[in-house]
Design an enzyme around this catalytic site. Structure first.
Site, PDB file in Angstrom:
ATOM      1  N   SER A 148      -6.695   2.395  -3.877  1.00  0.00           N
ATOM      2  CA  SER A 148      -6.033   2.296  -5.172  1.00  0.00           C
ATOM      3  C   SER A 148      -7.022   1.882  -6.259  1.00  0.00           C
ATOM      4  CB  SER A 148      -4.850   1.328  -5.061  1.00  0.00           C
ATOM      5  OG  SER A 148      -4.008   1.428  -6.175  1.00  0.00           O
ATOM      6  N   GLU A 242       2.200  11.137  -4.604  1.00  0.00           N
ATOM      7  CA  GLU A 242       1.594  10.073  -5.412  1.00  0.00           C
ATOM      8  C   GLU A 242       1.415  10.511  -6.858  1.00  0.00           C
ATOM      9  OE1 GLU A 242      -1.534   7.565  -4.076  1.00  0.00           O
ATOM     10  OE2 GLU A 242      -1.779   8.701  -2.224  1.00  0.00           O
ATOM     11  N   HIS A 272       1.475   6.289  -1.534  1.00  0.00           N
ATOM     12  CA  HIS A 272       0.286   5.562  -1.976  1.00  0.00           C
ATOM     13  C   HIS A 272      -0.251   4.651  -0.865  1.00  0.00           C
ATOM     14  CE1 HIS A 272      -2.440   4.029  -4.971  1.00  0.00           C
ATOM     15  NE2 HIS A 272      -2.002   2.792  -4.834  1.00  0.00           N
TER      16      HIS A 272
END
Length: 300
Positions: A148, A242, A272
């Site tokens: 991320s 995502e 995610h």
């Protein structure tokens, strides 16, 4: 007689994420605590050993397990939108990936915004990497990985190291990278209904805290805009469900155009950072194993 319909693990996970989403628009202190509490529920293997330490003056979780090659290091950058998360919270993902590589793990507790805005996170990971080199770890025995915000940070750190003419690691792995803090990609809209974890509004809010009034187009904040020439081999994973899918695609395109050995994988139906849910998703376990093989094969 009605038939029993078996619910697939990915559908169970999506339902769980939709019912227990985190809200970072209110009290940041409470949101951080809630996030850590959720991460603390993720199981860890009994053979993994974790120790609190410092690397280059930066707090870190040091990861070991039987059979780890002490001469090789996975340097990990956790997620959390630059404003939350910790190396301790993400220890299961970092340890699983380190074990897949066959290396010991160093997961960096880089400073968080808004208390420490950009480029504090980049500076901390660069300092930790330099310390590994100073301790005698060969650059081609180090690999970088992150998820991320940490996935975008992986590439920002590589660019910063290259520009400082520091020997680069053997390879890098970016999981569901947040790599463009302008938050203008088409997938923010086209994948909004599928993504149970992230929204554009939440990421715009987090980007503002991280940048502290700075430019979202700065190449070390949004590495999709950086000159990526000369970077080591790069593996990028992203799920098809995502809002950050286009960040991963744009990052791979920028790397490929710069002549980097890059591999982009878009995993169908995955959410995610599905890797962290390997305890319930076969795809998560397989993604970690595949990435470990990629990174291990590039090491000297």
């Amino acid at each position: 007689m009605s038939e029993t319909v078996e619910i697939e693990p990915i559908d169970q996970l999506v339902a769980m994420l939709r019912s227990g989403g985190l809200d970072f628009s209110g009290s940041l202190e409470q949101a951080r605590a809630d996030f850590e509490a959720m991460l603390a529920t993720f199981p860890v293997a009994p053979e993994w050993a974790f120790a609190e330490g410092q690397v280059g003056g930066v707090p870190a979780v040091l990861i070991d397990y039987p059979g780890a090659d002490a001469a090789r290091v996975l340097l990990y950058m956790h997620g959390g939108a630059f404003i939350s998360g910790s190396a301790q919270g993400y220890r299961s993902l970092a340890a699983g990936l380190a074990q897949a590589v066959g290396a010991r793990g160093v997961s960096v507790n880089y400073r968080l915004a808004p208390e420490h805005p950009f480029p504090a996170a980049v500076e901390d990971v660069v300092a930790a990497y330099r310390a590994l080199l100073a301790d005698g770890v060969a650059a081609d025995h180090i690999v970088l990985a992150g998820d991320s915000a940490g996935g975008g940070l992986v590439v920002s750190v590589l660019v910063a190291l290259r520009d400082a003419e520091v020997a680069l690691p053997a390879a890098a792995f970016a999981i569901s990278p947040w790599a463009d803090l302008r938050c203008t990609a088409d997938s923010y809209a086209s994948k909004a209904a599928e993504d149970p974890s992230l929204t554009r509004e939440a990421l715009v809010h987090s980007a503002g805290l991280y940048l502290g009034g700075g430019d979202a187009g700065h190449p070390l904040a949004s590495p999709v805009l950086a000159d990526l020439r000369g970077l080591p081999p790069l593996l990028i994973h992203v799920g098809s469900a995502e809002v950050l899918m286009d960040d991963a695609v744009a990052l791979a395109r920028a790397a490929g155009q710069a002549g980097v050995d890059v591999r982009l994988e878009i995993w169908p139906r995955m959410v995610h950072v599905w890797h962290v849910f390997g305890f319930m998703l076969e795809q998560g376990r397989r993604a970690v194993a595949d990435a470990g093989a990629f990174l291990r094969s590039r090491m000297g």
